[in-house]
Design an enzyme around this catalytic site. Structure first.
Site, short mmCIF file in Angstrom:
data_model
loop_
_atom_site.label_atom_id
_atom_site.label_comp_id
_atom_site.label_asym_id
_atom_site.label_seq_id
_atom_site.Cartn_x
_atom_site.Cartn_y
_atom_site.Cartn_z
N ILE A 220 0.83 -1.21 0.00
CA ILE A 220 0.00 0.00 0.00
C ILE A 220 0.86 1.25 0.00
CG2 ILE A 220 -1.75 1.30 1.27
CD1 ILE A 220 -2.68 -1.33 2.49
N GLY B 219 6.45 4.45 5.05
CA GLY B 219 6.69 5.65 5.83
C GLY B 219 7.90 5.47 6.69
N MET C 141 8.18 4.72 9.65
CA MET C 141 8.12 3.61 10.60
C MET C 141 8.06 2.25 9.91
SD MET C 141 8.41 4.81 13.58
CE MET C 141 8.01 3.31 14.45
N VAL D 216 3.85 -0.63 4.48
CA VAL D 216 2.47 -1.02 4.79
C VAL D 216 1.93 -1.86 3.65
CG1 VAL D 216 0.16 -0.21 5.41
CG2 VAL D 216 2.16 1.14 6.07
N LYS E 83 1.67 -3.21 8.98
CA LYS E 83 2.82 -2.30 8.96
C LYS E 83 4.04 -3.12 9.38
CE LYS E 83 2.79 2.05 9.90
NZ LYS E 83 2.73 3.40 10.52
N ASP F 15 1.94 14.16 15.52
CA ASP F 15 2.25 14.15 14.09
C ASP F 15 0.97 14.18 13.24
OD1 ASP F 15 4.02 14.22 11.96
OD2 ASP F 15 4.15 12.04 11.78
#
Length: 980
Positions: free
Chosen positions: A20, A23, A25, A28, A43, A136
């Site tokens: 998908i 990022g 972190m 995904v 994730k 954030d």
């Protein structure tokens, strides 16, 4: 770094479908949950970063932070797991674009962007209530589903507060604060607050800033603080003002720009303090815009069709009702006709002409409603509700403060019975509303209808240049009609409280209160409370904590209130009350004395309370305090606190039935205040009615109330029921809720009652260390007193004298006078006499000191001197109150009768202790178990060998695990052998 996972790769019971996005972190993926047959988002943290301890900590932190939340606007976390060395989080799959992707298609309509902003604010409010700040907020972290539902993602850098229970006061003006890592900057720079880019302490207002940036971008289709480099952006955040939104978007209402400007104030104390307030303002603006649009459409349609003359009276009333959410400039409206004329200024001339007949109709209706059929006045049997003020000024100092000012002003009236604020919160919960939901007019009316209340009072404030326009009105809850209305203008911010006081006085007369009553009970606001808005704001925040049972947390707010206004009598009183409840007796004495000195600066209601509290805490004249309380109750028969205070006093003078009756009435009048349950429950425990006491605590907890004393009392109920599991449950609660010294002190006294003296001393030492470090002197004295008395009874006079001295040194009054008895029991008569000589002149009217402790100390001295008959005579005055002690007078009297050889009389005294095993004091008396030994000796003396053997056996059963070297246990075993 790992390669992307390919389709059909399996992780645990998840099958990868496609990637998908990615990022900071991790990546995904869309995946299929093969167990539950549903789509999920995974994730993934790449393997080459999984070994990074800090990145791994943040990854786990994201899952824990988000999974703690349960809100329709926050992404749902299914699990955090690891499979084949790959760490991942499984979340719900949200089918929809991110807000960033949506923005690429062009600007959003105003209604849609305000809806998105409002839903995002609701998500943040839920997170803040759970102790989480997102840190954030940006378009990439918000998804808008096809049905318009907003989902907030990525709590990967959210900061949990330091408060371990997960409940924080981030929504208050003086928010609980917590730190990012030293010198670290987290988040996305363009959406960072000034404090965030400076790496300062963060709180919930950081999210409010980010939401303001987001709203600005949604409206203007550009960011408020642009720059060519991160340094430029940071400089703009710290120093630049964004371009006015009305210049960038012609259809942007001034009200929306005002909301965004307030969210983006560089000084966070000037921003919205609660994200719910921002959400509320967005909703209010949307309603007003929708109404104005409808008004324009209906006006145009009416003009075109020529049927405006056929409008019904109901339509006119509906228009007036819709005016309940005016802008700041419209707040001075006093009738539907004036409202319509104010609308003429903002609409087409044709609409204005078309509305003229409607004005005439409204005027006629007003005449018949308000002149021909005046609203029924209130009676002294009616209860009214206070709704929240509609603050249209944008100044947060008015939030909650004006309602508190009005409450204090009206509370001085014996005629008006104000529905308790805590019961308002209870009703909100039954309405499926949040307990901190603002009580608007529609909500107030529903509460009244649910509770059978006749009317509610509401108010509004708006700025008019440097002036402020204030409106107060009473509304009939059944019909929605105004019963009384007052409008007044304050010339400055400093005059607002005074102006409210004047308007409230006039409103009281219109509601039916007699002039004589108003004249007698009408202290001006600056005398009734304070002339300082900021002081009243701090006081209000402290009151919220106090009403929830968080007495220590209330103290800083109340201290701030009296710092802002050193003449704030009610502030000192509330501070003293919360200090007493927190075990800070010395500090409470100072605060109560100051409140008494300033009592003329309080209402008659509060003056009576101050007088009662002064006599209880400073002079300790309990009989005089009860007299003041009874006068207070007669003057203000509907006020819950009167009955609560009397219940507390009646316990201290051993009138337990009176305490139960007054305590139950306080519960009935205000069942949403934690403290009201403890007095009737405590009195029932004294009466050995444990089942009823336990029911009261269960009732409190069913109302979502809790306080430390609940668990302390429940521990003793469980102890005497022999319920070890329930005892452990209460100890676990104390340890988990920042009361470790409670748990340690309870275990210490339980060990003492079981004869485990070494264990008891070790636990007491640990509890005392914690309280000393925390500066909780009242608890230092309380724990030391129990250890001192136990040591004296057990024959460990070295410990007893040291702990008695520690307790007496911790307080400057008579609170722990029983320690003088300990000194006498251990042979230190001169020290006890010096104590009496010091305090007796200072407290000539102290009920318990003169009625219990002086007689008991003198009796102990006579026993030490070998004069038991004189000791019994000296103890005679103590009989009136001794049932409310920890049994020292009864124990001394029993010893005296033993020495006189009067076994039956001695047995009767020890039996009093055994029969009254209900314990009001948190830590319980050490004399309970040894009373069985006294009964055994008394029975043997009177020749009742069977009763004596039974008492010895009961004593040994209690002390089955006792330290074998305790002198009285050794003596008891020898005595029992002789008796056999």
């Amino acid at each position: 770094m790992n390669k992307d996972l390919s389709a059909n790769t399996t992780l645990s019971h998840y099958r990868i479908v496609s990637k998908i996005g990615a990022g900071g972190m991790g990546e995904v993926y869309l995946a299929q949950d093969t167990k539950l047959d549903r789509k999920v988002a995974l994730k993934i943290l790449p393997e080459d970063l999984a070994s990074d301890a800090e990145r791994m900590r943040r990854f786990v932190h994201e899952a824990k932070a988000a999974s703690a939340l349960n809100h329709p606007n926050i992404i749902t976390i299914h699990e955090i797991a690891e499979a084949d060395g790959t760490h991942f989080i499984a979340t719900e799959f949200i089918d929809g674009p991110t807000l960033r992707e949506r923005l690429k298609r062009g600007p959003l309509p105003l209604d849609e962007l305000m809806d998105i902003g409002g839903q995002t604010a609701e998500a943040l409010a839920a997170a803040h209530a759970a102790g989480i700040v997102h840190c954030d907020i940006k378009p990439e972290n918000i998804i808008v589903r096809s049905d318009g539902y907003v989902k907030v993602l990525d709590f990967g850098i959210a900061k949990l507060t330091e408060h371990t229970t997960g409940a924080i006061d981030t929504e208050g003006a003086t928010a609980k604060q917590f730190h990012t890592g030293p010198g670290s900057i987290i988040g996305t720079i363009a959406y960072m607050s000034p404090e965030q880019v400076r790496s300062q302490v963060l709180d919930a207002r950081t999210d409010i800033w980010s939401l303001g940036v987001l709203l600005y971008e949604l409206i203007a289709h550009q960011q408020p603080f642009p720059g060519d480099s991160p340094g430029d952006v940071i400089a703009a955040i710290l120093r630049s003002r964004p371009r006015p939104l009305t210049q960038l978007r012609r259809d942007c209402p001034a009200g929306l720009e005002q909301i965004v400007r307030k969210a983006l104030h560089k000084k966070r104390e000037r921003r919205y303090q609660m994200v719910k307030d921002l959400s509320r303002d967005l909703k209010s603006l949307r309603r007003r815009l929708e109404f104005e649009a409808e008004l324009a459409r209906s006006g145009a349609a009416d003009q075109k069709s020529g049927i405006i003359r056929q409008r019904t009276i109901g339509a006119a009333q509906g228009t007036a009702a819709e005016a309940s959410t005016p802008t700041a400039s419209e707040i001075h409206t006093t009738s539907s006709a004036e409202y319509i004329f104010s609308q003429i200024k903002t609409h087409q001339r044709a609409i204005a002409l078309a509305l003229i007949p409607l004005v005439f109709v409204a005027a006629v209706v007003s005449y018949f409603l308000f002149f021909k059929h005046p609203a029924t006045a209130l009676t002294d049997k009616d209860t009214i509700l206070l709704a929240d003020f509609d603050n249209k000024t944008g100044d947060v100092v008015f939030d909650g403060t004006l309602k508190q000012a009005l409450a204090v002003t009206l509370a001085q009236s014996p005629f008006l019975d104000i529905f308790p604020e805590a019961r308002v919160r209870e009703t909100l919960q039954s309405m499926k509303q949040q307990p901190d939901e603002r009580v608007t007019e529609p909500i107030a009316r529903e509460i009244c209808l649910r509770q059978g209340l006749k009317a509610f009072l509401t108010g509004a404030i708006a700025s008019l240049g440097s002036h402020y326009v204030i409106t107060l009105k009473a509304v009939n809850a059944q019909t929605g009609d105004d019963m009384a209305r007052e409008q007044i203008e304050a010339e400055s911010k400093e005059q607002v409280l005074k102006t409210i006081s004047q308007a409230a006085t006039r409103l009281r007369e219109k509601l039916g209160e007699s002039l004589s009553s108003i004249q007698k009970f009408d202290a001006p606001i600056e005398q009734a409370t304070t002339a300082s808005l900021d002081a009243l704001k701090a006081y209000s925040l402290g009151l919220e904590q106090s009403n929830s049972g968080n007495y220590p947390k209330a103290i800083p707010f109340l201290q701030r209130a009296i710092e802002l206004d050193p003449n704030f009598a009610l502030g000192y009183l509330s501070l003293a009350r919360n200090q007493v409840n927190s075990g800070l007796n010395n500090e409470a004495t100072v605060s109560a004395r100051k409140a008494f000195e300033l009592r003329e600066r309080a209402t008659e209601n509060e003056k009576l309370y101050i007088t009662l509290f002064y006599n209880r805490v400073v002079t300790h004249d309990l009989e005089k305090a009860i007299e003041a309380g009874e006068v207070w109750k007669q003057t203000y028969p509907h006020y819950w606190r009167t009955y609560h205070a009397l219940a507390d006093l009646y316990i201290d003078v051993a009138q337990f039935e009176n305490a139960v009756a007054n305590g139950r009435e306080a519960m009935r009048l205000n069942p949403r205040v934690a403290a009201v349950y403890s007095n009737p429950a405590g009195a029932l425990i004294w009466l050995n009615r444990f089942g009823e006491a336990k029911e009261i605590y269960q009732q409190a907890m069913a109302n979502n109330l809790d306080a430390a004393e609940y668990h302390l009392f429940l521990h003793w109920i469980a102890y005497f029921a022999g319920d070890k599991a329930a005892q452990s449950q209460q100890l676990t609660w104390a340890e988990a809720n920042s009361y470790p010294y409670f748990a340690l002190a309870l275990q210490a006294q339980t060990a003492a009652l079981d004869g485990q003296w070494r264990k008891s001393k070790e636990l007491s030492t640990r509890a005392t260390d914690i309280t000393e470090r925390g500066g909780i002197k009242g608890w230092v004295a309380r724990i030391a007193s129990r250890e001192a008395l136990t040591g004296a009874v057990f024959g460990d006079c070295q410990t007893a004298k040291r702990k008695a001295a520690q307790a007496l040194a911790s307080v400057n009054d008579t609170s722990y006078s029983e320690n003088a008895i300990v000194l006498v029991m251990c042979g230190d008569v001169s020290e006890a006499q010096a104590y009496m000589a010091k305090l007796a002149p200072l407290f000539p009217n102290d009920t318990r000191f003169n009625g219990i402790w002086l007689p008991a100390i003198r009796a102990a001295i006579e026993l030490q001197r070998g004069q038991p008959a004189q000791a019994i005579q000296l103890l005679e005055p103590a009989k009136r109150y001794e049932a409310a002690t920890d049994f020292q007078p009864q124990y001394l009297r029993g010893l005296a009768y033993l020495r006189l050889g009067q076994g039956a009389e001695a047995a009767a005294e020890f039996q009093k202790i055994i029969d009254r095993h209900g314990l009001y004091d948190f830590l319980g008396p050490a004399l309970y178990s040894v009373a069985y030994l006294g009964l055994a000796r008394a029975s043997a003396l009177s020749g009742d060998a069977s009763r004596a053997r039974k008492a010895y056996q009961d004593f040994f059963a209690m002390w089955k695990d006792a330290d074998a070297d305790i002198p009285i246990l050794i003596e008891a075993k020898k005595e029992y052998e002789k008796l056999k």
